[in-house]
Write a protein that holds these residues in place. Structure first.
Motif, PDB file in Angstrom:
ATOM      1  N   HIS A 193       3.737  -2.909  -0.545  1.00  0.00           N
ATOM      2  CA  HIS A 193       3.496  -2.159  -1.779  1.00  0.00           C
ATOM      3  C   HIS A 193       2.031  -1.761  -1.889  1.00  0.00           C
ATOM      4  O   HIS A 193       1.701  -0.656  -2.314  1.00  0.00           O
ATOM      5  CB  HIS A 193       3.945  -3.005  -2.987  1.00  0.00           C
ATOM      6  CG  HIS A 193       3.030  -2.992  -4.150  1.00  0.00           C
ATOM      7  ND1 HIS A 193       2.014  -3.906  -4.297  1.00  0.00           N
ATOM      8  CD2 HIS A 193       2.938  -2.167  -5.206  1.00  0.00           C
ATOM      9  CE1 HIS A 193       1.356  -3.635  -5.412  1.00  0.00           C
ATOM     10  NE2 HIS A 193       1.888  -2.585  -5.983  1.00  0.00           N
TER      11      HIS A 193
ATOM     12  N   GLU B 183       0.526   1.876  -2.255  1.00  0.00           N
ATOM     13  CA  GLU B 183      -0.351   2.179  -3.388  1.00  0.00           C
ATOM     14  C   GLU B 183      -1.640   2.855  -2.914  1.00  0.00           C
ATOM     15  O   GLU B 183      -2.112   3.804  -3.551  1.00  0.00           O
ATOM     16  CB  GLU B 183      -0.661   0.900  -4.155  1.00  0.00           C
ATOM     17  CG  GLU B 183      -1.294   1.145  -5.496  1.00  0.00           C
ATOM     18  CD  GLU B 183      -1.383  -0.133  -6.302  1.00  0.00           C
ATOM     19  OE1 GLU B 183      -2.379  -0.870  -6.129  1.00  0.00           O
ATOM     20  OE2 GLU B 183      -0.451  -0.390  -7.095  1.00  0.00           O
TER      21      GLU B 183
ATOM     22  N   ALA C 187       6.212   2.584  -3.246  1.00  0.00           N
ATOM     23  CA  ALA C 187       5.600   1.354  -3.780  1.00  0.00           C
ATOM     24  C   ALA C 187       6.576   0.645  -4.717  1.00  0.00           C
ATOM     25  O   ALA C 187       6.703  -0.582  -4.685  1.00  0.00           O
ATOM     26  CB  ALA C 187       4.292   1.676  -4.496  1.00  0.00           C
ATOM     27  N   GLN C 188       7.291   1.414  -5.539  1.00  0.00           N
ATOM     28  CA  GLN C 188       8.269   0.812  -6.456  1.00  0.00           C
ATOM     29  C   GLN C 188       9.396   0.141  -5.681  1.00  0.00           C
ATOM     30  O   GLN C 188       9.865  -0.940  -6.070  1.00  0.00           O
ATOM     31  CB  GLN C 188       8.815   1.867  -7.407  1.00  0.00           C
ATOM     32  CG  GLN C 188       7.801   2.315  -8.426  1.00  0.00           C
ATOM     33  CD  GLN C 188       8.243   3.545  -9.213  1.00  0.00           C
ATOM     34  OE1 GLN C 188       9.040   4.352  -8.744  1.00  0.00           O
ATOM     35  NE2 GLN C 188       7.706   3.673 -10.420  1.00  0.00           N
TER      36      GLN C 188
ATOM     37  N   VAL D  45       8.012  -3.158  -4.456  1.00  0.00           N
ATOM     38  CA  VAL D  45       7.879  -4.118  -5.557  1.00  0.00           C
ATOM     39  C   VAL D  45       9.252  -4.579  -6.019  1.00  0.00           C
ATOM     40  O   VAL D  45       9.443  -5.751  -6.365  1.00  0.00           O
ATOM     41  CB  VAL D  45       7.058  -3.519  -6.724  1.00  0.00           C
ATOM     42  CG1 VAL D  45       7.088  -4.422  -7.935  1.00  0.00           C
ATOM     43  CG2 VAL D  45       5.630  -3.298  -6.294  1.00  0.00           C
TER      44      VAL D  45
END
Length: 174
Positions: A72, A76, A94-95, A98
């Motif tokens: 992630h 980012e 990234a989501q 996560v």
């Protein structure tokens, strides 16, 4: 020390080289803070500018190692340093990472929500730009992977193995 979140007596708040508050506690492979005296997993450096291909390769290696939190951070960096018109793609990736992190930590609700949000973001970006395989990343395959994992996480409500559940960013596993 009874609470792992306590700053040891006599220790000031952790700061980076520019004076910003930055937690220097060691972390485990899923990014959870450990006590100051524990041995943790090396942290992913922040603010690294990579080519998109380097970002995908680095993130895949971290996902394969069961470190979605660290992946992630790579995504980012790409989201913050890359072209503006690609921000939604990298933010969605990234989501997804996560979401897998939360699912591996046992947070079924947050994990499922982030997996679906990331899937939608990546798929929408691909549809809006007409780029189904940006940098070799299969947007629709990732969307399917994320939604299937979200359903499983909600149904089973137990932590998943981040390494075994990691996606292939550029296609199916061999």
């Amino acid at each position: 020390m009874s609470d792992a979140s306590e700053v040891p007596p006599g220790r000031e708040r952790d700061r980076d080289t520019e004076g910003r508050a930055r937690n220097a506690r060691p972390r485990d492979g899923l990014g959870r803070p450990l006590p100051y005296d524990a041995h943790g997993v090396a942290r992913q450096p922040e603010g690294v500018v990579r080519t998109p291909d380097e970002s995908v390769v680095e993130a895949q290696a971290l996902l394969d190692a069961g470190k979605p939190f660290h992946a992630h951070e790579v995504f980012e960096d790409a989201w913050k340093s890359g072209p503006y018109d690609e921000r939604a793609l990298w933010r969605g990736l990234a989501q997804l990472a996560v979401g897998l992190t939360h699912a591996a930590r046992g947070n079924a609700t947050g994990g499922a929500r982030l997996l679906r949000r990331g899937a939608s973001a990546v798929e929408e970006w691909a549809a809006d730009t007409g780029r189904e395989r940006p940098y070799g990343i299969g947007a629709s395959e990732l969307g399917s992977w994320a939604r299937e994992l979200a359903e499983r996480v909600e149904r089973e409500a137990v932590p998943v193995d981040a390494r075994r559940c990691a996606p292939r960013l550029r296609g199916a596993r061999p």
